[in-house]
Design a protein around this motif. Structure first.
Motif, PDB file in Angstrom:
ATOM      1  N   UNK A  32       0.835  -1.207   0.000  1.00 33.45           N
ATOM      2  CA  UNK A  32       0.000   0.000   0.000  1.00 33.45           C
ATOM      3  C   UNK A  32       0.869   1.255   0.000  1.00 33.45           C
ATOM      4  N   UNK A  33       2.010   1.240   0.684  1.00 30.73           N
ATOM      5  CA  UNK A  33       2.867   2.438   0.683  1.00 30.73           C
ATOM      6  C   UNK A  33       3.524   2.649  -0.681  1.00 30.73           C
ATOM      7  N   UNK A  34       3.704   1.557  -1.455  1.00 31.99           N
ATOM      8  CA  UNK A  34       4.341   1.715  -2.775  1.00 31.99           C
ATOM      9  C   UNK A  34       3.425   2.467  -3.744  1.00 31.99           C
ATOM     10  N   UNK A  35       2.152   2.606  -3.374  1.00 35.64           N
ATOM     11  CA  UNK A  35       1.209   3.337  -4.241  1.00 35.64           C
ATOM     12  C   UNK A  35       1.136   4.818  -3.886  1.00 35.64           C
ATOM     13  N   UNK A  36       1.860   5.238  -2.857  1.00 36.78           N
ATOM     14  CA  UNK A  36       1.803   6.639  -2.403  1.00 36.78           C
ATOM     15  C   UNK A  36       2.764   7.506  -3.205  1.00 36.78           C
ATOM     16  N   UNK A  37       2.593   8.822  -3.077  1.00 37.34           N
ATOM     17  CA  UNK A  37       3.451   9.764  -3.789  1.00 37.34           C
ATOM     18  C   UNK A  37       4.622  10.243  -2.946  1.00 37.34           C
ATOM     19  N   UNK A  38       4.310  10.887  -1.814  1.00 27.37           N
ATOM     20  CA  UNK A  38       5.356  11.490  -0.969  1.00 27.37           C
ATOM     21  C   UNK A  38       5.237  10.981   0.458  1.00 27.37           C
ATOM     22  N   UNK A  39       6.344  10.485   0.980  1.00 25.63           N
ATOM     23  CA  UNK A  39       6.348   9.990   2.359  1.00 25.63           C
ATOM     24  C   UNK A  39       7.484  10.638   3.139  1.00 25.63           C
ATOM     25  N   UNK A  40       7.186  11.037   4.369  1.00 26.06           N
ATOM     26  CA  UNK A  40       8.254  11.422   5.300  1.00 26.06           C
ATOM     27  C   UNK A  40       8.463  10.248   6.250  1.00 26.06           C
ATOM     28  N   UNK A  41       9.723   9.911   6.488  1.00 29.71           N
ATOM     29  CA  UNK A  41      10.018   8.938   7.547  1.00 29.71           C
ATOM     30  C   UNK A  41      10.878   9.634   8.592  1.00 29.71           C
ATOM     31  N   UNK A  42      10.365   9.700   9.794  1.00 29.90           N
ATOM     32  CA  UNK A  42      11.107  10.271  10.916  1.00 29.90           C
ATOM     33  C   UNK A  42      11.719   9.105  11.692  1.00 29.90           C
ATOM     34  N   UNK A  43      13.051   9.084  11.747  1.00 21.97           N
ATOM     35  CA  UNK A  43      13.732   7.991  12.447  1.00 21.97           C
ATOM     36  C   UNK A  43      13.818   8.314  13.935  1.00 21.97           C
ATOM     37  N   UNK A  44      13.280   7.433  14.737  1.00 21.81           N
ATOM     38  CA  UNK A  44      13.418   7.599  16.181  1.00 21.81           C
ATOM     39  C   UNK A  44      14.874   7.398  16.585  1.00 21.81           C
ATOM     40  N   UNK A  45      15.228   7.943  17.734  1.00 19.59           N
ATOM     41  CA  UNK A  45      16.579   7.714  18.236  1.00 19.59           C
ATOM     42  C   UNK A  45      16.576   7.911  19.739  1.00 19.59           C
ATOM     43  N   UNK A  46      17.616   7.435  20.401  1.00 25.30           N
ATOM     44  CA  UNK A  46      17.710   7.514  21.856  1.00 25.30           C
ATOM     45  C   UNK A  46      16.441   6.900  22.457  1.00 25.30           C
ATOM     46  N   UNK A  47      15.829   7.626  23.407  1.00 23.56           N
ATOM     47  CA  UNK A  47      14.620   7.092  24.049  1.00 23.56           C
ATOM     48  C   UNK A  47      13.367   7.360  23.216  1.00 23.56           C
ATOM     49  N   UNK A  48      13.549   8.014  22.077  1.00 27.87           N
ATOM     50  CA  UNK A  48      12.381   8.329  21.250  1.00 27.87           C
ATOM     51  C   UNK A  48      12.246   9.827  21.061  1.00 27.87           C
ATOM     52  N   UNK A  49      11.100  10.237  20.563  1.00 28.66           N
ATOM     53  CA  UNK A  49      10.876  11.641  20.246  1.00 28.66           C
ATOM     54  C   UNK A  49       9.838  12.196  21.222  1.00 28.66           C
ATOM     55  N   UNK A  50       9.922  13.487  21.501  1.00 29.53           N
ATOM     56  CA  UNK A  50       8.915  14.151  22.337  1.00 29.53           C
ATOM     57  C   UNK A  50       7.522  13.714  21.866  1.00 29.53           C
ATOM     58  N   UNK A  51       6.717  13.231  22.786  1.00 22.23           N
ATOM     59  CA  UNK A  51       5.471  12.564  22.389  1.00 22.23           C
ATOM     60  C   UNK A  51       4.507  13.479  21.633  1.00 22.23           C
ATOM     61  N   UNK A  52       4.638  14.793  21.826  1.00 24.65           N
ATOM     62  CA  UNK A  52       3.728  15.714  21.123  1.00 24.65           C
ATOM     63  C   UNK A  52       3.898  15.626  19.611  1.00 24.65           C
ATOM     64  N   UNK A  53       5.109  15.258  19.155  1.00 25.36           N
ATOM     65  CA  UNK A  53       5.318  15.052  17.707  1.00 25.36           C
ATOM     66  C   UNK A  53       4.458  13.890  17.225  1.00 25.36           C
ATOM     67  N   UNK A  54       4.420  12.843  18.028  1.00 20.38           N
ATOM     68  CA  UNK A  54       3.625  11.665  17.643  1.00 20.38           C
ATOM     69  C   UNK A  54       2.137  11.977  17.696  1.00 20.38           C
ATOM     70  N   UNK A  55       1.749  12.810  18.658  1.00 20.26           N
ATOM     71  CA  UNK A  55       0.315  13.132  18.785  1.00 20.26           C
ATOM     72  C   UNK A  55      -0.176  14.058  17.681  1.00 20.26           C
ATOM     73  N   UNK A  56       0.669  15.015  17.289  1.00 18.44           N
ATOM     74  CA  UNK A  56       0.176  16.098  16.422  1.00 18.44           C
ATOM     75  C   UNK A  56       0.673  16.051  14.982  1.00 18.44           C
ATOM     76  N   UNK A  57       1.801  15.403  14.718  1.00 17.38           N
ATOM     77  CA  UNK A  57       2.358  15.470  13.363  1.00 17.38           C
ATOM     78  C   UNK A  57       2.456  14.115  12.666  1.00 17.38           C
ATOM     79  N   UNK A  58       2.818  13.097  13.428  1.00 16.24           N
ATOM     80  CA  UNK A  58       3.002  11.767  12.810  1.00 16.24           C
ATOM     81  C   UNK A  58       1.635  11.183  12.443  1.00 16.24           C
TER      82      UNK A  58
END
Ligand code: ADE
Length: 224
Positions: free
Chosen positions: A100-126
């Motif tokens: 299903x992703x191979x049918x998409x046009x533009x994808x952003x992939x945010x790579x997690x690191x350390x303990x992860x990302x501030x959770x507000x990014x996951x709530x509001x942007x991801x």
């Protein structure tokens, strides 16, 4: 198709996209893969992108501001179908998700690191969180490389013989049949004679039967 990958370790993502099918897909302009160093979006003097967690011990957290800036910068340029965060918490990557992703046009992939990302990014942007398996890696870069590889090979034209991606293991929830090449006899070990018969119908039947038997033997849960 276009991938924008945001990472604190851009060097780690140089080699995975510089070979074989992914390299050729880039050369054929079937895919663009852009790697963005999260540190370029830091306003700190040391290009800091991580900080200590509130009320937590051990392990740093990717800060909200550089991540937000990186994503906003990209979103100003084009519309994205998904903003994917690589995390062991996410849905398990599999062939259906790759299809299903191979049918998409533009994808952003945010790579997690350390303990992860501030959770507000996951709530509001991801928009989607994906894991490549039930184990924890040092960061999401290798997960991103695996996902991009699995997706790019499905883009029409990426693989020389178009039918070959369709006959991969998992495409129909069956493992692929065994394959052989010359010589037909080595050390007395023979290739199944049907494959040398030239009888297309019998060959197709044999391959299908082998797929079913191998799936039953090795991955019976796929048949359920
Ligand atoms: N980051 C760390 N572990 C991961 C995993 N299993 N899948 C995706 N991203 C990860």
């Amino acid at each position: 198709m276009r991938f924008d990958i945001i990472t604190v370790l851009p060097e780690l993502l140089e080699s995975p996209f510089a070979h074989s099918i992914v390299k050729r897909a880039k050369e054929k302009n079937l895919v663009e893969i852009h790697i963005h160093n999260l540190r370029d979006y830091s306003k700190g003097k040391n290009r800091q992108v991580d900080d200590y967690p509130f009320a937590g011990k051990g392990g740093m957290v990717l800060m909200i501001e550089p991540v937000d800036k990186a994503i906003s910068h990209l979103k100003k340029e084009r519309v994205y179908d998904e903003i994917i965060y690589t995390s062991p918490d996410g849905e398990l990557f599999n062939q259906n998700i790759a299809n299903s992703l191979s049918l998409k046009g533009n994808l952003i992939i945010l790579c997690g690191h350390y303990k992860g990302v501030d959770h507000r990014i996951r709530e509001h942007l991801v928009t989607r969180e994906i894991s490549i398996g039930n184990y924890v890696l040092t960061g999401g870069e290798l997960a991103a490389a695996i996902m991009v590889d699995g997706i790019v090979r499905l883009i029409p034209g990426a693989i020389g013989d178009e039918s070959s991606a369709l006959s991969d293991s998992f495409q129909d929830n069956l493992l692929a049949p065994p394959v052989y090449t010359r010589p037909a006899i080595y050390n007395g070990w023979e290739v199944p004679p049907v494959l040398l018969s030239g009888n297309e119908k019998e060959i197709d039947q044999w391959k299908h039967q082998q797929s079913i038997e191998r799936t039953q033997l090795l991955r019976p849960e796929l048949l359920k």
